[in-house]
Design a protein around this motif. Structure first.
Motif, short mmCIF file in Angstrom:
data_model
loop_
_atom_site.label_atom_id
_atom_site.label_comp_id
_atom_site.label_asym_id
_atom_site.label_seq_id
_atom_site.Cartn_x
_atom_site.Cartn_y
_atom_site.Cartn_z
N GLU A 67 0.84 -1.19 0.00
CA GLU A 67 0.00 0.00 0.00
C GLU A 67 0.88 1.25 0.00
OE1 GLU A 67 -1.11 0.74 4.58
OE2 GLU A 67 -1.98 -1.08 3.72
N GLU A 68 0.30 2.35 -0.46
CA GLU A 68 1.02 3.61 -0.50
C GLU A 68 0.09 4.70 0.03
OE1 GLU A 68 3.23 6.53 -3.70
OE2 GLU A 68 2.66 4.52 -4.27
N ASP A 69 0.61 5.50 0.95
CA ASP A 69 -0.17 6.60 1.53
C ASP A 69 -0.03 7.81 0.61
OD1 ASP A 69 -1.66 8.19 3.16
OD2 ASP A 69 -0.15 8.37 4.74
N PRO A 70 -1.14 8.33 0.06
CA PRO A 70 -1.03 9.45 -0.88
C PRO A 70 -0.59 10.76 -0.22
CG PRO A 70 -3.32 8.87 -0.52
CD PRO A 70 -2.51 7.86 0.21
N VAL A 71 -0.80 10.92 1.08
CA VAL A 71 -0.46 12.18 1.74
C VAL A 71 1.02 12.21 2.10
CG1 VAL A 71 -0.92 13.65 3.74
CG2 VAL A 71 -2.79 12.41 2.63
N THR A 72 1.52 11.21 2.76
CA THR A 72 2.91 11.20 3.21
C THR A 72 3.84 10.51 2.23
OG1 THR A 72 2.54 9.16 4.43
CG2 THR A 72 2.20 11.24 5.62
#
Length: 88
Positions: A67-72
């Motif tokens: 998964e990848e966090d779009p904000v950080t």
């Protein structure tokens, strides 16, 4: 052919040692059979070692982005190792 070659040498050595009754002046067929069996055993051990090394070299870890966090922009990685032998 590596493993099969070692087994064939062991079988030929066993035949020469225990099944062949052949006499020649200055030549012992039983000694030839023992030498062939020992050579086949060494050949078989080297072939098994090489097969084991080749099998280990093929298995490499696989890294997958889970998964990848779009904000950080932090990514979570999952690493999988396939060390088990293939099921046939």
């Amino acid at each position: 052919m590596s493993i099969a070659g070692g087994i064939i040498l062991i079988m030929l050595g066993a035949i020469f040692t225990w099944a062949v009754e052949f006499d020649l002046a200055g030549f012992d067929i039983n000694v030839l059979g023992v030498i062939l069996m020992l050579g086949g055993l060494v050949w078989l051990l080297i072939a098994l070692y090489r097969a084991n090394v080749a099998r280990r070299a093929v298995t490499s870890p696989t890294t997958v982005v889970v998964e990848e966090d779009p904000v950080t922009h932090r990514r979570v990685y999952e690493e999988r190792r396939y060390d088990d032998p293939p099921v046939v």
